[in-house]
Design a protein around this motif. Structure first.
Motif, PDB file in Angstrom:
ATOM      1  N   ASP A   1     -33.108  -4.312  -5.667  1.00  0.00           N
ATOM      2  CA  ASP A   1     -33.233  -2.910  -5.256  1.00  0.00           C
ATOM      3  C   ASP A   1     -33.443  -2.001  -6.473  1.00  0.00           C
ATOM      4  O   ASP A   1     -34.271  -1.089  -6.437  1.00  0.00           O
ATOM      5  N   ARG A   2     -32.699  -2.253  -7.541  1.00  0.00           N
ATOM      6  CA  ARG A   2     -32.810  -1.433  -8.749  1.00  0.00           C
ATOM      7  C   ARG A   2     -34.222  -1.559  -9.362  1.00  0.00           C
ATOM      8  O   ARG A   2     -34.816  -0.559  -9.774  1.00  0.00           O
TER       9      ARG A   2
ATOM     10  N   SER B   1     -41.284   4.706   1.093  1.00  0.00           N
ATOM     11  CA  SER B   1     -40.335   5.755   0.754  1.00  0.00           C
ATOM     12  C   SER B   1     -40.790   7.015   1.473  1.00  0.00           C
ATOM     13  O   SER B   1     -41.979   7.372   1.403  1.00  0.00           O
TER      14      SER B   1
ATOM     15  N   ARG C   1     -36.558   0.507  -7.152  1.00  0.00           N
ATOM     16  CA  ARG C   1     -36.347   1.948  -7.354  1.00  0.00           C
ATOM     17  C   ARG C   1     -36.876   2.393  -8.716  1.00  0.00           C
ATOM     18  O   ARG C   1     -37.518   3.434  -8.834  1.00  0.00           O
ATOM     19  N   ASP C   2     -36.613   1.592  -9.757  1.00  0.00           N
ATOM     20  CA  ASP C   2     -37.081   1.942 -11.100  1.00  0.00           C
ATOM     21  C   ASP C   2     -38.603   1.940 -11.189  1.00  0.00           C
ATOM     22  O   ASP C   2     -39.192   2.809 -11.824  1.00  0.00           O
TER      23      ASP C   2
ATOM     24  N   HIS D   1     -39.843   4.943  -9.036  1.00  0.00           N
ATOM     25  CA  HIS D   1     -39.159   6.210  -9.297  1.00  0.00           C
ATOM     26  C   HIS D   1     -38.726   6.890  -8.001  1.00  0.00           C
ATOM     27  O   HIS D   1     -39.019   8.072  -7.770  1.00  0.00           O
ATOM     28  N   VAL D   2     -38.075   6.094  -7.143  1.00  0.00           N
ATOM     29  CA  VAL D   2     -37.559   6.625  -5.880  1.00  0.00           C
ATOM     30  C   VAL D   2     -36.058   6.357  -5.825  1.00  0.00           C
ATOM     31  O   VAL D   2     -35.556   5.409  -6.420  1.00  0.00           O
ATOM     32  N   SER D   3     -35.354   7.202  -5.103  1.00  0.00           N
ATOM     33  CA  SER D   3     -33.911   6.994  -4.968  1.00  0.00           C
ATOM     34  C   SER D   3     -33.593   6.082  -3.789  1.00  0.00           C
ATOM     35  O   SER D   3     -32.553   5.434  -3.764  1.00  0.00           O
ATOM     36  N   SER D   4     -34.501   6.035  -2.825  1.00  0.00           N
ATOM     37  CA  SER D   4     -34.288   5.141  -1.686  1.00  0.00           C
ATOM     38  C   SER D   4     -35.645   4.663  -1.174  1.00  0.00           C
ATOM     39  O   SER D   4     -36.677   5.296  -1.414  1.00  0.00           O
TER      40      SER D   4
END
Length: 173
Positions: free
Chosen positions: A30-31, A71, A34-35, A38-41
């Motif tokens: 998941d990290r 996203s 996201r990285d 560049h999304v938080s979820s």
């Protein structure tokens, strides 16, 4: 049969974050996603591959290990999770594609050998970034002491790119 079921569970659930595993694999996946975007979820959805087409693919691709990533309802990319052989064991790896099906990031998630772990270095893995065709894999550099793992990773990514090309041609992706 049990081993196949466990592999299916391993491949399905880390991305969903539904199994609490001791090595935090799901959180690492998941990290990475996201990285990269560049999304938080994000949400993911397994890509449905018709049986007749799945048999033609050089990679093991199914809705359990190949995912559309979204996203805020928008497609941001794809993720593929699998295992590849090393000298005496297997290593787990992740390939993240952008929405145009170009490799954005590769990651060796778990390497189980005493030697050859250098294939997990960001510097070496960055060679796969930007690749979208299997013919582009020939220029990946070797690593002294990790010959089998390098060949295995190159072969796995090449097969994946061939599979993606076939899926695109057949309008699955």
């Amino acid at each position: 049969m049990i081993q196949k079921l466990l592999i299916t569970i391993f491949l399905m659930f880390p991305l969903m974050g539904m199994i609490g595993n001791s090595d935090g694999l799901g959180k690492r996946i998941d990290r990475e996603i996201r990285d990269e975007f560049h999304v938080s979820s994000f949400e993911h959805q397994g890509v449905e591959i018709p049986d007749n087409l799945r048999q033609k693919l050089p990679s093991r691709i199914s809705k359990e290990n190949f995912f559309k990533l979204k996203s805020d309802g928008n497609l941001i990319g794809y993720a593929y999770l699998d295992k590849a052989p090393s000298k005496t064991a297997e290593f787990d790896y992740l390939v993240i594609f952008n929405k145009d099906l170009v490799i954005a990031r590769t990651k060796v998630l778990v390497y189980r050998e005493e030697y050859g772990g250098e294939i997990g270095s960001k510097r070496w893995l960055r060679q796969f970034d930007g690749k979208s065709k299997s013919s582009e894999i020939h220029d990946i550099a070797a690593i002294s002491g990790a010959t089998i793992s390098v060949r295995s990773m190159k072969s796995a990514v090449k097969d994946l790119l061939v599979s993606v090309e076939i899926l695109k041609e057949n309008k699955v992706l």
